[in-house]
Design a protein around this motif. Structure first.
Motif, PDB file in Angstrom:
ATOM      1  N   ALA A   8      43.333  40.452  65.797  1.00  0.00           N
ATOM      2  CA  ALA A   8      43.448  39.793  64.488  1.00  0.00           C
ATOM      3  C   ALA A   8      42.071  39.423  63.959  1.00  0.00           C
ATOM      4  N   GLY A   9      41.184  38.972  64.856  1.00  0.00           N
ATOM      5  CA  GLY A   9      39.828  38.625  64.453  1.00  0.00           C
ATOM      6  C   GLY A   9      39.059  39.828  63.943  1.00  0.00           C
ATOM      7  N   VAL A  10      39.222  40.981  64.615  1.00  0.00           N
ATOM      8  CA  VAL A  10      38.564  42.210  64.173  1.00  0.00           C
ATOM      9  C   VAL A  10      39.060  42.617  62.790  1.00  0.00           C
ATOM     10  N   LEU A  11      40.390  42.585  62.617  1.00  0.00           N
ATOM     11  CA  LEU A  11      40.960  42.963  61.320  1.00  0.00           C
ATOM     12  C   LEU A  11      40.549  41.977  60.232  1.00  0.00           C
ATOM     13  N   TYR A  12      40.460  40.696  60.599  1.00  0.00           N
ATOM     14  CA  TYR A  12      40.030  39.679  59.632  1.00  0.00           C
ATOM     15  C   TYR A  12      38.597  39.944  59.186  1.00  0.00           C
ATOM     16  N   LEU A  13      37.752  40.363  60.129  1.00  0.00           N
ATOM     17  CA  LEU A  13      36.370  40.687  59.785  1.00  0.00           C
ATOM     18  C   LEU A  13      36.320  41.884  58.842  1.00  0.00           C
ATOM     19  N   ILE A  14      37.179  42.866  59.093  1.00  0.00           N
ATOM     20  CA  ILE A  14      37.263  44.031  58.202  1.00  0.00           C
ATOM     21  C   ILE A  14      37.694  43.589  56.802  1.00  0.00           C
ATOM     22  N   ILE A  15      38.667  42.682  56.729  1.00  0.00           N
ATOM     23  CA  ILE A  15      39.132  42.159  55.439  1.00  0.00           C
ATOM     24  C   ILE A  15      37.994  41.491  54.679  1.00  0.00           C
ATOM     25  N   ILE A  16      37.239  40.650  55.381  1.00  0.00           N
ATOM     26  CA  ILE A  16      36.135  39.929  54.738  1.00  0.00           C
ATOM     27  C   ILE A  16      35.066  40.896  54.243  1.00  0.00           C
ATOM     28  N   LEU A  17      34.678  41.852  55.100  1.00  0.00           N
ATOM     29  CA  LEU A  17      33.607  42.785  54.733  1.00  0.00           C
ATOM     30  C   LEU A  17      34.018  43.713  53.595  1.00  0.00           C
ATOM     31  N   THR A  18      35.227  44.273  53.673  1.00  0.00           N
ATOM     32  CA  THR A  18      35.674  45.180  52.612  1.00  0.00           C
ATOM     33  C   THR A  18      35.917  44.428  51.304  1.00  0.00           C
ATOM     34  N   GLY A  19      36.468  43.218  51.411  1.00  0.00           N
ATOM     35  CA  GLY A  19      36.706  42.420  50.213  1.00  0.00           C
ATOM     36  C   GLY A  19      35.410  42.047  49.509  1.00  0.00           C
ATOM     37  N   LEU A  20      34.403  41.626  50.295  1.00  0.00           N
ATOM     38  CA  LEU A  20      33.104  41.273  49.708  1.00  0.00           C
ATOM     39  C   LEU A  20      32.423  42.497  49.106  1.00  0.00           C
ATOM     40  N   PHE A  21      32.520  43.630  49.795  1.00  0.00           N
ATOM     41  CA  PHE A  21      31.901  44.852  49.276  1.00  0.00           C
ATOM     42  C   PHE A  21      32.512  45.233  47.928  1.00  0.00           C
ATOM     43  N   SER A  22      33.846  45.241  47.854  1.00  0.00           N
ATOM     44  CA  SER A  22      34.518  45.637  46.612  1.00  0.00           C
ATOM     45  C   SER A  22      34.167  44.711  45.460  1.00  0.00           C
ATOM     46  N   GLU A  23      34.100  43.415  45.753  1.00  0.00           N
ATOM     47  CA  GLU A  23      33.867  42.441  44.692  1.00  0.00           C
ATOM     48  C   GLU A  23      32.394  42.351  44.302  1.00  0.00           C
ATOM     49  N   MET A  24      31.516  42.236  45.302  1.00  0.00           N
ATOM     50  CA  MET A  24      30.110  41.949  45.023  1.00  0.00           C
ATOM     51  C   MET A  24      29.273  43.202  44.748  1.00  0.00           C
ATOM     52  N   PHE A  25      29.603  44.321  45.381  1.00  0.00           N
ATOM     53  CA  PHE A  25      28.771  45.510  45.250  1.00  0.00           C
ATOM     54  C   PHE A  25      29.392  46.584  44.349  1.00  0.00           C
ATOM     55  N   VAL A  26      30.667  46.397  43.996  1.00  0.00           N
ATOM     56  CA  VAL A  26      31.307  47.381  43.117  1.00  0.00           C
ATOM     57  C   VAL A  26      31.678  46.735  41.783  1.00  0.00           C
ATOM     58  N   ARG A  27      32.685  45.872  41.802  1.00  0.00           N
ATOM     59  CA  ARG A  27      33.185  45.332  40.532  1.00  0.00           C
ATOM     60  C   ARG A  27      32.136  44.506  39.787  1.00  0.00           C
ATOM     61  N   SER A  28      31.388  43.670  40.508  1.00  0.00           N
ATOM     62  CA  SER A  28      30.427  42.806  39.824  1.00  0.00           C
ATOM     63  C   SER A  28      29.260  43.587  39.225  1.00  0.00           C
ATOM     64  N   THR A  29      28.993  44.784  39.750  1.00  0.00           N
ATOM     65  CA  THR A  29      27.890  45.591  39.218  1.00  0.00           C
ATOM     66  C   THR A  29      28.345  46.588  38.159  1.00  0.00           C
ATOM     67  N   ILE A  30      29.636  46.896  38.133  1.00  0.00           N
ATOM     68  CA  ILE A  30      30.148  47.901  37.194  1.00  0.00           C
ATOM     69  C   ILE A  30      30.827  47.268  35.983  1.00  0.00           C
ATOM     70  N   ILE A  31      31.631  46.226  36.205  1.00  0.00           N
ATOM     71  CA  ILE A  31      32.384  45.617  35.111  1.00  0.00           C
ATOM     72  C   ILE A  31      31.498  44.660  34.325  1.00  0.00           C
ATOM     73  N   VAL A  32      31.425  44.874  33.023  1.00  0.00           N
ATOM     74  CA  VAL A  32      30.689  43.979  32.127  1.00  0.00           C
ATOM     75  C   VAL A  32      31.728  43.200  31.328  1.00  0.00           C
TER      76      VAL A  32
END
Length: 223
Positions: A8-32
């Motif tokens: 569960a801890g491993v999967l939780y880490l995956i959730i945190i990393l993928t969620g942050l990547f999608s929000e901070m490195f994709v949506r926040s840089t593309i969506i104006v």
């Protein structure tokens, strides 16, 4: 039980990393915000990154399903009914997020359709693109209601469990409340949304990261 907790801890880490990547490195840089033309242009010029963001979110959702099951197994000895209820609410969140990914992917379909939407002007296509992305952000808020309730129940179970520290249960419960407050504020008092988002960042992020690290590093004792 220890294996379930560590997984569960491993999967939780995956959730945190993928969620942050999608929000901070994709949506926040593309969506104006409020600029449909700039957003559409960013998607077209960064279409592969945009698609990677979609895949990242999909991995996050699938990991969430696994966490729901594993935390149910870990906390079942405390209260099977409440543990199942927390899992169901988390699965409901994952379901909403999964369906909501359609809103995320629609801009790619619209902008790469060629003559399929020839009856729409370029400006109308751009506006529709931003509309779907705005709908995607509200889909996240809807899922947050289910997740917040799941966290409240989860926090209670962790607090009651002898194999978890009570402070962790309090943190998770507080995270659930902060998610619920943020969702309600965004829907009822959007002018205060920036304040409620600060609450989520300061409480929920710390809580979920603490739970993730505890499961990974400390784990729980086998019965």
């Amino acid at each position: 039980m220890k294996t379930n907790a560590r997984t569960a801890g491993v999967l939780y880490l995956i959730i945190i990393l993928t969620g942050l990547f999608s929000e901070m490195f994709v949506r926040s840089t593309i969506i104006v915000s409020g600029d449909a033309t700039a957003t559409a242009g960013n998607i077209l010029s960064n279409s592969f990154l945009f698609r990677i963001g979609f895949l990242s979110d999909l991995i996050m959702v699938m990991s969430d399903v696994g966490v729901a099951l594993l935390l149910y197994l870990v906390l079942k000895p405390v209260n099977q009914g409440l543990s199942m209820l927390a899992a169901f609410f988390r699965l409901a969140q994952a379901t909403v997020l999964g369906i909501n990914l359609l809103n995320y992917f629609m801009p790619i379909l619209l902008l790469s359709a060629g003559n399929q939407f020839s009856t729409f002007s370029p400006d109308q296509i751009n506006e529709l693109t931003l509309l779907f992305l705005n709908a995607h952000s509200y889909g996240y808020l809807i899922s947050g209601v289910f997740f917040g309730i799941s966290c409240v129940i989860l926090g209670h179970l962790i607090y009651k469990a002898e194999y978890f520290p009570k402070w962790l249960g309090v943190l998770v419960l507080a995270a659930g409340i902060s998610y619920l407050i943020d969702c309600l504020v965004n829907f009822l008092f959007p002018e205060l949304a920036s304040t409620s988002e600060i609450l989520v960042v300061t409480v929920a992020v710390v809580s979920e990261l603490s739970l993730c690290l505890f499961l990974l590093i400390k784990g729980v004792k086998d019965n």
